[in-house]
Scaffold this active site. Structure first.
Site: not given
Length: 309
Positions: A134, A137-138
């Site tokens: 992701c 997300c990261d």
């Protein structure tokens, strides 16, 4: 046989939030956490984009907090998973992995979607230490660093473009010599000076150490088998997700990718009394905050359905 007004199948942000809301509504739900209690966030080292945590929070800690909150309001949370369910008539009949049968007036499906992986040993070794599924997300953790994205569809191209706004360089690794993404998305990738295409390539090994995490990748040419190494610090796998719906046996309508179809803006499926929330019905966003919001929607839909029926 046990009876419940609402059976919640799955945990994570969607399932636990549904548990909080149905619990507060005095519905007394039964929630099965599934094979991975807390969902995919429990294998995420740090979450920085969920509102209310200015310093960030570990995925396991957040899910523990949500679980406790759902329990506080009366959700009966159980380990294990629902093995099979009959949705042909109400009340619905479910059976868990120990053979226990539960009769449910309503069901919320929050079983999520699992990322597809390359299947190499080093990928598992460095998950959360440089390997991610992701970018949203990261990606922030790789600001001004070199990273790779694996895939050739719209998702891979979207992630490559997003990472190019943060990272110094993005290698887009694709096993073929042309992308599967839409023409517009291909144009964005191929004209982005920070994205380098690695055509006819696959990652044969992710390089790194226990101390530093990922330090590079080994690329293998899919045509001639030659190999080369590329130094980088992050690898984002973007070859798709598989919604966790096999146990339903095709009893609810799915889209062409296998995600549960819901009657937006509600969480209702095509089966009256059956609702869905989170990544299991979300092929586009797959974010914890979105899943939590949809868990709230499903719980409120259940409450309304029970009042009317």
């Amino acid at each position: 046989m046990e009876h419940t007004r609402c059976l919640i199948i799955g945990s994570g942000p969607a399932g636990y939030t549904a548990g909080i809301y149905t619990g507060r509504a005095d519905i007394k739900p039964i929630l099965y956490e599934g094979e991975q209690p807390g969902g995919q966030l429990t294998i995420t080292t740090e979450i920085e984009n969920f509102p209310g945590y200015p310093e960030g929070i570990a995925g396991t800690e957040m899910m523990t907090d949500l679980r406790k909150q759902a329990e506080r309001f009366g959700a009966d949370i159980r380990t294990g998973y629902i093995k099979e369910i009959d949705l042909s008539h109400r009340p619905f009949l479910a059976k868990d992995d120990h053979g226990k049968e539960i009769e449910a007036e309503t069901v919320i499906i929050a079983t999520g979607a699992s990322a597809k992986w390359l299947g190499i040993e080093s990928e598992r070794k460095f998950y959360g230490e440089g390997v991610s599924a992701c970018a949203t997300c990261d990606g922030y953790f790789y600001k001004n660093q070199d990273v790779a994205v694996v895939g050739g569809g719209d998702t891979a191209c979207e992630e490559a473009n997003y990472l190019a706004t943060l990272c110094r360089k993005v290698y887009l690794v694709h096993r073929r010599d042309e992308l599967r993404a839409s023409k517009a998305m291909q144009h964005r990738v191929l004209t982005n000076p920070k994205i380098e295409m690695c055509w006819n390539s696959r990652i044969s090994q992710i390089l790194g150490t226990d101390l530093d995490g990922v330090t590079g990748i080994e690329l293998e040419d899919t045509k001639n088998g030659s190999k080369r190494q590329v130094e980088l610090t992050g690898v984002f796998i973007a070859i798709g997700h598989k919604p966790n719906t096999d146990f339903l046996g095709g009893q609810v309508a799915l889209d062409e990718q296998g995600y549960i179809k819901v009657q937006n803006p509600s969480s209702a499926t095509n089966v009256p009394g059956v609702f869905a929330a989170g990544d299991v019905c979300d092929p586009n966003y797959r974010q914890a905050i979105v899943a939590a919001g949809k868990g709230c929607v499903a719980a409120m839909d259940v409450e309304r359905f029970l009042q009317e029926n």
